[in-house]
Design an enzyme around this catalytic site. Structure first.
Site, PDB file in Angstrom:
ATOM      1  N   LYS A 190      35.217  41.026  49.627  1.00  0.00           N
ATOM      2  CA  LYS A 190      36.140  39.941  49.293  1.00  0.00           C
ATOM      3  C   LYS A 190      36.054  39.433  47.676  1.00  0.00           C
ATOM      4  CE  LYS A 190      32.739  36.855  51.046  1.00  0.00           C
ATOM      5  NZ  LYS A 190      32.025  36.024  52.376  1.00  0.00           N
TER       6      LYS A 190
ATOM      7  N   ARG B 201      32.467  26.226  60.214  1.00  0.00           N
ATOM      8  CA  ARG B 201      33.331  26.275  59.155  1.00  0.00           C
ATOM      9  C   ARG B 201      34.428  27.097  59.563  1.00  0.00           C
ATOM     10  NH1 ARG B 201      31.368  30.448  54.299  1.00  0.00           N
ATOM     11  NH2 ARG B 201      31.676  31.890  55.923  1.00  0.00           N
TER      12      ARG B 201
ATOM     13  N   TYR C 265      29.657  22.863  19.218  1.00  0.00           N
ATOM     14  CA  TYR C 265      30.326  21.357  19.627  1.00  0.00           C
ATOM     15  C   TYR C 265      29.351  20.605  19.773  1.00  0.00           C
ATOM     16  CZ  TYR C 265      35.138  23.407  20.411  1.00  0.00           C
ATOM     17  OH  TYR C 265      36.260  23.998  20.346  1.00  0.00           O
TER      18      TYR C 265
ATOM     19  N   MET D  25      34.610  27.825  25.027  1.00  0.00           N
ATOM     20  CA  MET D  25      35.466  28.411  25.957  1.00  0.00           C
ATOM     21  C   MET D  25      35.248  30.071  26.088  1.00  0.00           C
ATOM     22  SD  MET D  25      39.487  28.364  26.567  1.00  0.00           S
ATOM     23  CE  MET D  25      39.679  26.343  26.566  1.00  0.00           C
TER      24      MET D  25
HETATM   25  C1  LIG Z   1      30.666  36.789  52.697  1.00  0.00           C
HETATM   26  C2  LIG Z   1      30.571  36.788  54.107  1.00  0.00           C
HETATM   27  C3  LIG Z   1      29.566  37.966  54.351  1.00  0.00           C
HETATM   28  C4  LIG Z   1      28.814  38.654  53.253  1.00  0.00           C
HETATM   29  O1  LIG Z   1      27.794  37.772  53.032  1.00  0.00           O
HETATM   30  P1  LIG Z   1      26.629  38.236  52.017  1.00  0.00           P
HETATM   31  O2  LIG Z   1      25.806  36.957  52.097  1.00  0.00           O
HETATM   32  O3  LIG Z   1      27.332  38.543  50.718  1.00  0.00           O
HETATM   33  O4  LIG Z   1      26.185  39.404  52.697  1.00  0.00           O
HETATM   34  C5  LIG Z   1      29.741  38.227  55.855  1.00  0.00           C
HETATM   35  N1  LIG Z   1      30.255  37.651  56.802  1.00  0.00           N
HETATM   36  C6  LIG Z   1      31.197  36.641  56.461  1.00  0.00           C
HETATM   37  C7  LIG Z   1      31.648  35.866  57.386  1.00  0.00           C
HETATM   38  C8  LIG Z   1      31.199  36.328  55.096  1.00  0.00           C
HETATM   39  O5  LIG Z   1      32.094  34.964  54.787  1.00  0.00           O
END
Ligand SMILES: *Cc1c(COP(=O)(O)O)cnc(C)c1O
Length: 349
Positions: free
Chosen positions: A35, A130, A244, A292
């Site tokens: 992801k 979640r 800055y 930036m």
């Molecule tokens: C992001 C995620 C993972 C991977 O987690 P890592 O800690 O990066 O290994 C696996 N399962 C779910 C549901 C996630 O959201």
């Protein structure tokens, strides 16, 4: 060229996948989580390297990422969508053969009505609050959902990076109670869960951060180097300020280098006056505010002006940088700028 160079070691990522695969029994499948553009490293090359290493199942957050990944991988590998089946996802899921992890009765209804026969999994909430169905909801609809033939029952651990945290055992017990006797393949562990040991592994593990060299997988091979080019250098006299808000003032005659990358590239502003960059093995302090598109670095002690300095590399991991910035390696990696030129290395092992 003044864009910074992000070097990505695909062999290291493949080796990390193999090592995490070996960390569970041979009957346990190891997926790959890609992801957020493979944690900022570029899903096209990373997913291909992982498929070549042997990964057959991939997880992404949203259906659009799944669509991109299908173009990359072609037909065959399973692509799982963690956010499930949302309104507007149906055509993508059906046409590109994506496998949503259904999170609610709403999603179950949408999926089974719009794409009967299309593969799916179920995400269960075991205490993180979640994503996924909670125990009472699952109990009520499990017989009906199981009848439709899910490919996977999964849940996610909230505290797996802390082996001593009591919630790990609690979530494990809840997951067992919710899935025992279903006969459906199960998955609970991401990177942290793999390291908790075999009782967390079930049929499939889902490592992400460990593949990319991050904590809590301390044995990982580092996969990332980020080199920032020096655009200009100048002599700064005692009493003169840099950047800055005059946040750094020279106490001695200094040589200051201005480098191309800033908070717009994912270098947190909290690194201001507070981080080091590296000329090989020589540390050089970041001075003044992160701008930036630019940072300034004290290179007074270097024998010659370098072409670039590393901010992530052999001497400083993404986790080290995160510690300085008050965040986590995940956020540093996924914030890596699309402006960086990504260079991929493979076949060099
Ligand atoms: C992001 C995620 C993972 C991977 O987690 P890592 O800690 O990066 O290994 C696996 N399962 C779910 C549901 C996630 O959201």
């Amino acid at each position: 060229m003044s864009t910074a160079t992000l070097s990505i070691d695909l062999d290291a990522i493949a080796a990390n996948w193999r090592a995490l695969d070996k960390a569970s029994a041979s009957g346990v499948q190891t997926a790959a989580v890609v992801k957020a553009d493979a944690y900022g490293l570029g899903i096209t090359r990373v997913a291909r390297a992982l498929a070549q290493a042997g990964a057959r199942r991939f997880f992404v957050a949203v259906a659009e990422e799944g669509a991109t990944l299908r173009q990359v991988l072609g037909p065959g590998p399973q692509i799982c969508i963690l956010s499930g089946h949302m309104p507007g996802d149906t055509d993508m899921i059906g046409d590109l053969d994506l496998t949503p992890m259904l999170n609610s009765l709403d999603q179950v209804t949408r999926h089974l009505e719009s794409l009967p026969g299309q593969a799916f999994g179920v995400q269960l909430d075991t205490g993180m609050n979640r994503l996924g169905m909670e125990e009472p909801e699952w109990e009520a609809i499990a017989p009906f959902v199981l009848e439709a033939g899910p490919e996977l029952l999964m849940s996610h651990l909230a505290c797996a990076d802390d082996p001593d945290h009591g919630l790990n055992e609690t979530q494990l017990a809840t997951f067992l109670a919710m899935t025992n006797g279903t006969g459906v393949p199960r998955s609970l562990a991401a990177t942290g869960g793999i390291l908790l040991g075999p009782k967390y592994h079930f049929d499939l593990t889902r490592p992400g951060i460990g593949l990319y060299g991050g904590r809590p997988y301390e044995a990982a091979r580092p996969a990332v180097t980020l080199s920032l080019p020096v655009i200009q250098t100048r002599a700064v006299a005692p009493g003169e300020a840099v950047g800055y808000s005059c946040a750094w003032i020279a106490e001695a005659p200094s040589t200051v280098a201005t480098l191309s990358a800033g908070y717009a590239d994912g270098l947190p502003r909290s690194l201001s006056n507070n981080a080091v960059l590296w000329d090989g093995d020589t540390p050089c302090p970041l001075i003044g505010r992160v701008s930036m598109d630019l940072i300034t670095v004290d290179i007074s002690h270097l024998p010659q002006i370098p072409r670039y300095l590393d901010i992530i590399g052999p001497n400083q991991s993404a986790d080290d940088l995160a510690d300085i910035a008050g965040t986590i390696g995940y956020e540093i990696l996924t914030g890596l700028s699309s402006r960086y030129t990504r260079r991929y290395y493979e076949g060099t092992a």
